[in-house]
Enzyme design. Structure first.
Site, PDB file in Angstrom:
ATOM      1  CB  CYS A  56      42.537  42.109  41.861  1.00 48.07           C
ATOM      2  SG  CYS A  56      41.402  42.986  41.253  1.00 48.07           S
ATOM      3  CG  ASP A  70      39.287  47.916  43.140  1.00 43.56           C
ATOM      4  OD1 ASP A  70      40.070  48.151  42.221  1.00 43.56           O
ATOM      5  OD2 ASP A  70      38.358  47.498  42.966  1.00 43.56           O
ATOM      6  CE  LYS A  83      44.115  46.359  41.991  1.00 44.67           C
ATOM      7  NZ  LYS A  83      42.418  46.380  41.864  1.00 44.67           N
ATOM      8  CG  HIS A 142      35.389  52.758  37.498  1.00 41.72           C
ATOM      9  ND1 HIS A 142      35.399  51.679  37.204  1.00 41.72           N
ATOM     10  CD2 HIS A 142      36.612  53.276  37.146  1.00 41.72           C
ATOM     11  CE1 HIS A 142      36.585  51.163  36.541  1.00 41.72           C
ATOM     12  NE2 HIS A 142      37.291  52.103  36.561  1.00 41.72           N
ATOM     13  CG  HIS A 167      36.697  51.818  41.434  1.00 37.78           C
ATOM     14  ND1 HIS A 167      37.616  51.342  40.260  1.00 37.78           N
ATOM     15  CD2 HIS A 167      36.397  50.380  41.682  1.00 37.78           C
ATOM     16  CE1 HIS A 167      37.910  49.993  39.959  1.00 37.78           C
ATOM     17  NE2 HIS A 167      37.143  49.509  40.891  1.00 37.78           N
ATOM     18  CG  HIS A 204      33.664  47.532  43.974  1.00 40.28           C
ATOM     19  ND1 HIS A 204      33.272  47.511  42.611  1.00 40.28           N
ATOM     20  CD2 HIS A 204      35.138  47.370  43.806  1.00 40.28           C
ATOM     21  CE1 HIS A 204      34.050  47.075  41.861  1.00 40.28           C
ATOM     22  NE2 HIS A 204      35.220  47.420  42.333  1.00 40.28           N
ATOM     23  CG  ASP A 263      42.210  45.027  45.540  1.00 43.39           C
ATOM     24  OD1 ASP A 263      43.436  45.809  45.440  1.00 43.39           O
ATOM     25  OD2 ASP A 263      41.642  44.657  44.420  1.00 43.39           O
TER      26      ASP A 263
HETATM   27  C1  VGL Z   1      38.094  43.163  42.141  1.00 45.34           C
HETATM   28  C2  VGL Z   1      36.247  43.166  40.959  1.00 45.34           C
HETATM   29  C3  VGL Z   1      36.398  44.556  40.805  1.00 45.34           C
HETATM   30  C4  VGL Z   1      39.318  42.323  42.857  1.00 45.34           C
HETATM   31  C5  VGL Z   1      38.333  44.489  41.968  1.00 45.34           C
HETATM   32  O1  VGL Z   1      40.028  43.021  43.839  1.00 45.34           O
HETATM   33  O2  VGL Z   1      39.383  41.123  42.657  1.00 45.34           O
HETATM   34  N1  VGL Z   1      37.201  42.575  41.551  1.00 45.34           N
HETATM   35  N2  VGL Z   1      37.226  45.258  41.342  1.00 45.34           N
HETATM   36 ZN    ZN Z   2      36.949  47.054  41.334  1.00 47.85          ZN
END
Ligand code: VGL
Ligand code: ZN
Length: 196
Positions: free
Chosen positions: A151, A46, A106, A52, A48, A81, A8
């Site tokens: 993550c 990530d 994801k 979401h 979404h 985000h 990410d």
């Molecule tokens: C993440 C919170 C929500 C991450 C992703 O990449 O760690 N944290 N979505």
């Molecule tokens: Zn996320």
């Protein structure tokens, strides 16, 4: 065969982004120089939908970072985000992607969050990354990126459960919450995970 899994490295997780990780930008040059030392390099993103259920905006009267139970699982309510096809969801332009052979997305199912690059948080759906790595003969993975306590940790922990030798590269990761990260690190190491 070893693999580097880059988690990410997206604009929303970098300073100035919607869910910025403090000093998250510092990991990018480190990750760039690490890549040459691995047989295979993959990344996650990530990704979404705008509605979401992990977003506080999807729940009336809720504030960012409040916790709820969503379909039986604890869920932190995040600021919106990494919305699909927005600038914030793009991989940071400073990240070298020459050696990145595959990117696994994801978090697309609006009903469930997905911290790990392998499965959603309920472990119901796989992204295919485990089969991909195993198909390439990978037995050992090193995980790095953002955020270390969400993550990165979830991915490294699933890697252990899937039978990979697994480690987290500390100098190439940054947490959202330092104390949470220290606790998770201890449990990861007890399970046989390595801090690299
Ligand atoms: C993440 C919170 C929500 C991450 C992703 O990449 O760690 N944290 N979505
Ligand atoms: Zn996320």
């Amino acid at each position: 065969m070893n693999a580097l899994i880059i988690i990410d490295i997206q604009l929303d997780f970098l300073p100035g982004g919607a869910l910025a990780v403090e000093r998250g930008d510092e990991v990018i040059p480190v990750i760039n120089s690490l890549q040459a030392s691995y047989d295979l390099v993959v990344a996650t993103q990530d990704w979404h939908p705008i509605d979401h259920k992990s977003f506080f905006t999807a729940h009336e009267g809720k504030q960012p970072f409040e916790q709820i139970v969503l379909h039986g699982l604890n869920q932190v309510l995040w600021p919106m985000h990494c919305v699909q096809e927005t600038e914030g969801a793009t991989l940071a332009p400073e990240l070298s992607t020459k050696a990145v052979e595959a990117v696994f997305r994801k978090g697309m199912d609006r009903e469930i969050d997905s911290y790990s690059g392998f499965f959603d948080n309920g472990r119901k759906k796989s992204t295919g990354m485990a089969d991909y790595l195993k198909g390439r003969g990978v037995t050992e993975v090193a995980v790095c990126g953002l955020a270390a306590d969400y993550c990165v940790y979830y991915t490294a922990n699933d890697a252990l459960d899937l039978g990979f030798k697994a480690g987290i590269i500390e100098q190439a990761s940054r947490p959202i919450d330092r104390r949470r990260y220290e606790q998770l690190k201890a449990s990861f190491q007890q399970k046989g995970g390595q801090m690299l």
